[in-house]
Design an enzyme around this catalytic site. Structure first.
Site, PDB file in Angstrom:
ATOM      1  N   HIS A 191      13.218 -51.108  98.419  1.00 11.42           N
ATOM      2  CA  HIS A 191      12.924 -52.087  97.371  1.00 11.42           C
ATOM      3  C   HIS A 191      13.583 -53.430  97.674  1.00 11.42           C
ATOM      4  CE1 HIS A 191      11.849 -53.721  93.527  1.00 11.42           C
ATOM      5  NE2 HIS A 191      13.094 -53.810  93.110  1.00 11.42           N
ATOM      6  N   ASP A 251      14.405 -58.864  89.423  1.00  9.75           N
ATOM      7  CA  ASP A 251      14.061 -57.537  89.948  1.00  9.75           C
ATOM      8  C   ASP A 251      12.735 -57.091  89.345  1.00  9.75           C
ATOM      9  OD1 ASP A 251      13.951 -54.921  90.854  1.00  9.75           O
ATOM     10  OD2 ASP A 251      16.088 -54.561  90.544  1.00  9.75           O
ATOM     11  N   CYS A 273       7.048 -55.447  95.933  1.00  5.61           N
ATOM     12  CA  CYS A 273       8.346 -56.078  95.643  1.00  5.61           C
ATOM     13  C   CYS A 273       8.646 -57.261  96.564  1.00  5.61           C
ATOM     14  CB  CYS A 273       9.465 -55.053  95.709  1.00  5.61           C
ATOM     15  SG  CYS A 273       9.514 -54.082  97.241  1.00  5.61           S
TER      16      CYS A 273
END
Length: 244
Positions: A126, A143, A185
């Site tokens: 991630h 995030d 991401c």
């Protein structure tokens, strides 16, 4: 992206390149097997998890095409490898010679990876983005799969604060745009970095207050992937013309 009709390997290049073959040399992303943007890197831009090189290329592009036009700006875009090294090093002060000089820096962008094994190249699952406002003493964490990288980002904030010689307030922003799958991401990091840099920091004057919130900001990951692919292909074609 698969139905967009755009593919960076049309014609003779598509059949000849293997995954590790350099695909693009762009300033600091040089045409060497370990540091070039490779065919494999470009393939991940279609619908996969972005590699370090993809994000490093995007940072280099933002520096060359945007930051360089603002001679009075003092904004640093740390490469993924530098951010990872910072997080993993017990004493960040030992990295002074390896990292940029932050003495005049106002803001620092850091791509954050959740990999904790220094033995694995391109590890982790991630990406997230940390933006350090040195002038305000605050670290903003974006995030897209909260709270996945909160611990790593907080550690990076602490380490960069040690290097700066100041205590930074860490803010894990709860209103950060969220991805809808497990592979976007890195694209979110690149798009958010560009927006915060170009639309916020570089447009602000010295006395204005800037909102660092991305609440309500829509991230079109498919469009972002397509933009990055087209940019790489454009620079590749320019390089071919110069060499011909």
């Amino acid at each position: 992206m698969r139905d967009s009709g755009f593919h960076p390997f049309k014609g003779r290049f598509r059949a000849k390149l293997s995954p590790d073959d350099p695909y693009l040399s762009y300033h600091d992303i040089r045409c060497q097997q370990l540091s070039a943007v490779t065919k494999e890197d470009v393939d991940t831009l279609k619908d996969d998890w972005l590699t370090d090189n993809c994000i490093a290329f995007w940072e280099e592009y933002l520096e060359r095409e945007f930051i360089s036009r603002h001679k009075n700006s003092h904004i640093v875009l740390l490469r993924p490898s530098m951010s990872f090294m910072l997080i993993q090093t017990p004493d960040p002060l030992t990295l002074r010679d390896a990292l940029p000089d932050f003495s005049k820096t106002t803001h620092i962008f850091l791509p954050i990876n959740d990999c904790r094994n220094v033995e694995i190249a391109e590890g982790g699952t991630h990406w997230s983005l940390l933006l350090v406002s040195v002038v305000d003493g605050v670290s903003f964490h974006y995030d897209s799969l909260q709270p996945a990288n909160k611990s790593e980002a907080n550690m990076a904030s602490h380490k960069i604060g040690q290097m700066l010689g100041q205590r930074l307030k860490f803010l894990d922003l709860p209103d950060s745009p969220q991805q809808e799958n497990s592979s976007d991401c890195g694209v979110f990091v690149c798009i958010q970095m560009q927006h915060l840099l170009v639309k916020r920091l570089l447009q602000a004057d010295a006395h204005s207050k800037i909102s660092m919130s991305l609440a309500g900001k829509h991230i079109n990951a498919a469009a972002g992937r397509k933009e990055m692919l087209k940019m790489i292909e454009s620079f590749r074609k320019e390089g071919e013309k110069r060499r011909s």
